[in-house]
Design a protein around this motif. Sequence first.
Motif, PDB file in Angstrom:
ATOM      1  N   ILE A 195      -2.678 -45.144  -3.364  1.00  0.00           N
ATOM      2  CA  ILE A 195      -1.570 -45.850  -4.025  1.00  0.00           C
ATOM      3  C   ILE A 195      -1.926 -47.288  -4.381  1.00  0.00           C
ATOM      4  O   ILE A 195      -1.072 -48.031  -4.855  1.00  0.00           O
ATOM      5  N   ILE A 196      -3.191 -47.693  -4.161  1.00  0.00           N
ATOM      6  CA  ILE A 196      -3.623 -48.981  -4.703  1.00  0.00           C
ATOM      7  C   ILE A 196      -3.697 -48.829  -6.212  1.00  0.00           C
ATOM      8  O   ILE A 196      -4.403 -47.962  -6.734  1.00  0.00           O
ATOM      9  N   LYS A 197      -2.955 -49.668  -6.937  1.00  0.00           N
ATOM     10  CA  LYS A 197      -2.893 -49.574  -8.395  1.00  0.00           C
ATOM     11  C   LYS A 197      -3.723 -50.652  -9.091  1.00  0.00           C
ATOM     12  O   LYS A 197      -4.126 -50.480 -10.236  1.00  0.00           O
ATOM     13  N   ILE A 227     -17.002 -52.250 -10.954  1.00  0.00           N
ATOM     14  CA  ILE A 227     -16.025 -52.231 -12.041  1.00  0.00           C
ATOM     15  C   ILE A 227     -16.076 -50.915 -12.792  1.00  0.00           C
ATOM     16  O   ILE A 227     -15.042 -50.314 -13.106  1.00  0.00           O
ATOM     17  N   LYS A 228     -17.287 -50.434 -13.090  1.00  0.00           N
ATOM     18  CA  LYS A 228     -17.417 -49.179 -13.835  1.00  0.00           C
ATOM     19  C   LYS A 228     -16.787 -48.006 -13.084  1.00  0.00           C
ATOM     20  O   LYS A 228     -16.100 -47.166 -13.679  1.00  0.00           O
ATOM     21  N   LYS A 229     -16.983 -47.948 -11.776  1.00  0.00           N
ATOM     22  CA  LYS A 229     -16.414 -46.855 -10.969  1.00  0.00           C
ATOM     23  C   LYS A 229     -14.901 -46.972 -10.857  1.00  0.00           C
ATOM     24  O   LYS A 229     -14.152 -46.031 -11.142  1.00  0.00           O
ATOM     25  N   VAL A 230     -14.453 -48.139 -10.431  1.00  0.00           N
ATOM     26  CA  VAL A 230     -13.054 -48.299 -10.065  1.00  0.00           C
ATOM     27  C   VAL A 230     -12.145 -48.310 -11.295  1.00  0.00           C
ATOM     28  O   VAL A 230     -11.026 -47.784 -11.261  1.00  0.00           O
ATOM     29  N   SER A 231     -12.623 -48.878 -12.392  1.00  0.00           N
ATOM     30  CA  SER A 231     -11.768 -48.987 -13.583  1.00  0.00           C
ATOM     31  C   SER A 231     -11.460 -47.643 -14.215  1.00  0.00           C
ATOM     32  O   SER A 231     -10.554 -47.538 -15.044  1.00  0.00           O
ATOM     33  N   LYS A 232     -12.173 -46.603 -13.818  1.00  0.00           N
ATOM     34  CA  LYS A 232     -11.845 -45.255 -14.297  1.00  0.00           C
ATOM     35  C   LYS A 232     -10.609 -44.700 -13.596  1.00  0.00           C
ATOM     36  O   LYS A 232     -10.013 -43.722 -14.051  1.00  0.00           O
ATOM     37  N   GLU A 233     -10.240 -45.320 -12.465  1.00  0.00           N
ATOM     38  CA  GLU A 233      -9.140 -44.809 -11.646  1.00  0.00           C
ATOM     39  C   GLU A 233      -7.932 -45.748 -11.625  1.00  0.00           C
ATOM     40  O   GLU A 233      -6.787 -45.290 -11.698  1.00  0.00           O
ATOM     41  N   ILE A 234      -8.184 -47.047 -11.479  1.00  0.00           N
ATOM     42  CA  ILE A 234      -7.093 -48.015 -11.387  1.00  0.00           C
ATOM     43  C   ILE A 234      -7.452 -49.270 -12.185  1.00  0.00           C
ATOM     44  O   ILE A 234      -8.526 -49.361 -12.768  1.00  0.00           O
ATOM     45  N   VAL A 235      -6.555 -50.242 -12.176  1.00  0.00           N
ATOM     46  CA  VAL A 235      -6.770 -51.490 -12.898  1.00  0.00           C
ATOM     47  C   VAL A 235      -7.658 -52.421 -12.072  1.00  0.00           C
ATOM     48  O   VAL A 235      -7.401 -52.657 -10.896  1.00  0.00           O
ATOM     49  N   VAL A 236      -8.718 -52.935 -12.702  1.00  0.00           N
ATOM     50  CA  VAL A 236      -9.546 -53.976 -12.090  1.00  0.00           C
ATOM     51  C   VAL A 236      -9.151 -55.305 -12.717  1.00  0.00           C
ATOM     52  O   VAL A 236      -9.202 -55.469 -13.944  1.00  0.00           O
ATOM     53  N   PRO A 242       4.938 -54.314 -17.039  1.00  0.00           N
ATOM     54  CA  PRO A 242       4.372 -53.969 -15.731  1.00  0.00           C
ATOM     55  C   PRO A 242       4.365 -52.473 -15.451  1.00  0.00           C
ATOM     56  O   PRO A 242       3.430 -51.967 -14.821  1.00  0.00           O
ATOM     57  N   ALA A 243       5.393 -51.748 -15.909  1.00  0.00           N
ATOM     58  CA  ALA A 243       5.416 -50.297 -15.695  1.00  0.00           C
ATOM     59  C   ALA A 243       4.230 -49.628 -16.366  1.00  0.00           C
ATOM     60  O   ALA A 243       3.577 -48.742 -15.797  1.00  0.00           O
ATOM     61  N   LYS A 244       3.928 -50.047 -17.578  1.00  0.00           N
ATOM     62  CA  LYS A 244       2.776 -49.483 -18.290  1.00  0.00           C
ATOM     63  C   LYS A 244       1.471 -49.828 -17.582  1.00  0.00           C
ATOM     64  O   LYS A 244       0.574 -48.985 -17.468  1.00  0.00           O
ATOM     65  N   GLU A 245       1.374 -51.052 -17.091  1.00  0.00           N
ATOM     66  CA  GLU A 245       0.107 -51.491 -16.513  1.00  0.00           C
ATOM     67  C   GLU A 245      -0.261 -50.732 -15.249  1.00  0.00           C
ATOM     68  O   GLU A 245      -1.448 -50.472 -14.996  1.00  0.00           O
ATOM     69  N   ILE A 246       0.713 -50.354 -14.433  1.00  0.00           N
ATOM     70  CA  ILE A 246       0.389 -49.610 -13.207  1.00  0.00           C
ATOM     71  C   ILE A 246       0.611 -48.104 -13.374  1.00  0.00           C
ATOM     72  O   ILE A 246       0.600 -47.359 -12.396  1.00  0.00           O
TER      73      ILE A 246
END
Length: 379
Positions: A160-162, A177-186, A335-339
């Motif tokens: 649930i870390i967004k 960054i390459k790994k994590v940005s595929k899943e959540i916002v960096v 904010p809703a769109k961003e997370i």
Amino acid sequence: MIFKNAFVFKEDNNFYIDNIYIKEDLFVGEDSLKDSQIDATGLYAIPGLIDIHFHGANGYDFCDATNESLSEISKYEALHGVTGICIASMSLAFYELKKIMQNANLFYNKKREENEADFLGINMEGPFLSKEQKGAQNEKYLIDINYDFYKELQDISGNIIKIVDIAPEISPSEDFIKKVSKEIVVSLAHTNCDYDKAIEAFNYGASHITHLYNAMPSLHHRKPGIISAAFDKKNIKVEIITDGVHVSSPMIRLALQIFGEDNVIIISDSLRQTGLNYGEFDFTNQKVIVKNNACYLLNNTLAGSITNLYDCMKYAIKEAKIKKEIAIAMATKNPAKEIGVYDKYGSIEIGKVANFILVDEKMNIQKIILRGKIIFNRQ
């Protein structure tokens, strides 16, 4: 339940006279029910606000790692029009962050009490941050960027870390960054990076800036930095604290001109003292004092806000002279769109969770509706 003849804030960021239909906890279509009616003539219906960066309120902090703290924080927020929360952690020891994430997982998966805001996720602010731009982050907990450290906390949280915040210059960040940005916002945060390092991070997949202007190099005509890089990269989302202390009104207007109304997100960055009297309190094992309408470390470093998101939005409208419709979108839709929760939250649309606020023309709250139930009714 039917709310009749309100000025309803729609997805195109305009108000239209319309009825709002609710069945159980969702917005529904006109044909779905014939039920009790509430006259909302002359009132404005706006979506429940969503704060994606704050730490606490009403004497409680997310890092307390207790159910009571999250419950009391979410109740305070809901009763101030903030019906969705993505709460921020701080730089702490790994064992402490594990407890915080475990508690968040438990709270996220429990049934919400009637007046608790919807818990939408976590903004992991630290510990991958710059010592030079640490702000109120406790320096002794700051570490190099570490994917395994993040991944274990993400697993403990139940994914649930967004948002995860980093200073890309402190250690090699490309793979992270390459790994994590595929899943959540960096997000780039508490950083001393220059223009080239910021562009590099954005090219790898970072897409967000934490509390714009604060804890980063300022705009400079011969030293283009993170802000200039985000402008050149386009469509980078930026947070801005509009409490009247962290960012001046002209700079709030400038942010809108630089980044565009779809890319600016109002946050509160509020601490546990929000809603209480002034005084001294603990913040990540540091002493913080409340004065001049904000929180400061004992060395006068600005530590955070004591203003909730609704009042931050009102400041943007009334003092910074941001058009009302734009400020509302900056605290709801954006904010809703961003997370990644805009399919359920952030606007008044059929099929979404029935979280909204009825306000008068001066933006004073008259009613708060949370999951289809009125939890605040001004007499």
